[in-house]
Design a protein around this motif. Structure first.
Motif: not given
Length: 122
Positions: A71-91
């Motif tokens: 079984v191949r299991s997937c998970s999200v990488v929270p640090a990458v989501v946070r970096s995109a969120e931070a970039w959007l937050g600054l704008r």
């Protein structure tokens, strides 16, 4: 400010999120890790098509996968989501400041016009 590598990483993240299927997969993975077969269930597409979407997400760094047995299991990488969120937050912060200034300006203009109309009535 982001360096060239940071900008390239961010480009890959937003490219991956540009597709609605991939956004749905990321949303699902934000709840909990899941096997590929479970991620494929809500979509009317083949398993290889889902795997291609997952590969784009993995290349962007948003998702990681590991094979446990068969079984191949997937998970999200929270640090990458946070970096995109931070970039959007600054704008968003800059845009909100401009809107706040506009609101104050319009309130001031409205008060001046109300004072003028009061003077005309007298």
């Amino acid at each position: 400010m982001l360096n060239n590598q940071g900008e390239a990483d961010l480009d890959a993240v937003f490219h991956a999120l540009a597709d609605p299927t991939r956004r749905a997969i990321v949303s699902r993975l934000c709840e909990s890790p899941a096997p590929v077969s479970e991620l494929a269930k809500p979509f009317a597409m083949s398993l290889p098509a889902i795997v291609q979407h997952l590969q784009v997400l993995e290349r962007s760094g948003l998702v990681r996968s590991e094979k446990i047995g068969r079984v191949r299991s997937c998970s999200v990488v929270p640090a990458v989501v946070r970096s995109a969120e931070a970039w959007l937050g600054l704008r968003r912060t800059g845009a909100e400041r401009r809107l706040d200034r506009l609101g104050k300006f319009l309130e001031g203009s409205n008060e001046e016009s109300n004072e003028g109309s009061t003077q005309l009535k007298e």
